[in-house]
Design a protein around this motif. Structure first.
Motif, PDB file in Angstrom:
ATOM      1  N   PRO A 128       0.845  -1.208   0.000  1.00  0.00           N
ATOM      2  CA  PRO A 128       0.000   0.000   0.000  1.00  0.00           C
ATOM      3  C   PRO A 128       0.871   1.246   0.000  1.00  0.00           C
ATOM      4  CG  PRO A 128      -0.742  -1.565   1.648  1.00  0.00           C
ATOM      5  CD  PRO A 128       0.563  -2.080   1.105  1.00  0.00           C
ATOM      6  N   PRO A 129       0.431   2.311  -0.598  1.00  0.00           N
ATOM      7  CA  PRO A 129      -0.921   2.605  -1.082  1.00  0.00           C
ATOM      8  C   PRO A 129      -1.153   2.206  -2.535  1.00  0.00           C
ATOM      9  CG  PRO A 129       0.392   4.578  -1.256  1.00  0.00           C
ATOM     10  CD  PRO A 129       1.286   3.496  -0.666  1.00  0.00           C
ATOM     11  N   THR A 130      -0.228   1.497  -3.167  1.00  0.00           N
ATOM     12  CA  THR A 130      -0.404   1.082  -4.550  1.00  0.00           C
ATOM     13  C   THR A 130      -1.575   0.108  -4.642  1.00  0.00           C
ATOM     14  OG1 THR A 130       1.974   1.301  -4.887  1.00  0.00           O
ATOM     15  CG2 THR A 130       0.752   0.055  -6.539  1.00  0.00           C
ATOM     16  N   PRO A 131      -2.515   0.351  -5.560  1.00  0.00           N
ATOM     17  CA  PRO A 131      -3.683  -0.530  -5.661  1.00  0.00           C
ATOM     18  C   PRO A 131      -3.332  -1.878  -6.278  1.00  0.00           C
ATOM     19  CG  PRO A 131      -3.747   1.140  -7.380  1.00  0.00           C
ATOM     20  CD  PRO A 131      -2.569   1.472  -6.500  1.00  0.00           C
TER      21      PRO A 131
END
Length: 98
Positions: free
Chosen positions: A73-76
């Motif tokens: 996170p915060p990468t989806p």
């Protein structure tokens, strides 16, 4: 990474597949690989989907697999679809197949 779905290429029907969880220790900072934009990192990965000894039959010759990768996170999450095809059997010198 999660296997979301496995479909038979010929029929496009969903297939039952093995689900195995593993619980590794949390990664340390030096275990994480940071990919910069435009950089590619590839690796061979094995996903045992079928067990001939367990169910008494061989898996299909072609499967479409939907995978979801969960980066830090915060990468989806990212979902992709791949196709795996069993290579054709080749006759041995004695006429058997391998």
């Amino acid at each position: 990474m999660d296997i979301v779905a496995v479909l038979d290429c010929a029929t496009t029907q969903p297939l039952e597949f093995l689900v195995a969880d593993r619980f590794p220790p949390p990664p340390r900072e030096e275990d994480l690989l940071k990919l910069e934009p435009g950089y590619w990192f590839g690796a061979e990965v094995d996903f045992p989907l079928f067990d001939e000894l367990l169910n008494g039959k061989r898996g299909p010759d072609c499967v479409d697999i939907t995978l979801t990768f969960h980066p830090e996170p915060p990468t989806p999450a990212v979902t992709t679809r791949v196709r795996a095809v069993r290579p054709p059997e080749v006759p041995d010198a004695d006429g058997g197949l391998h």
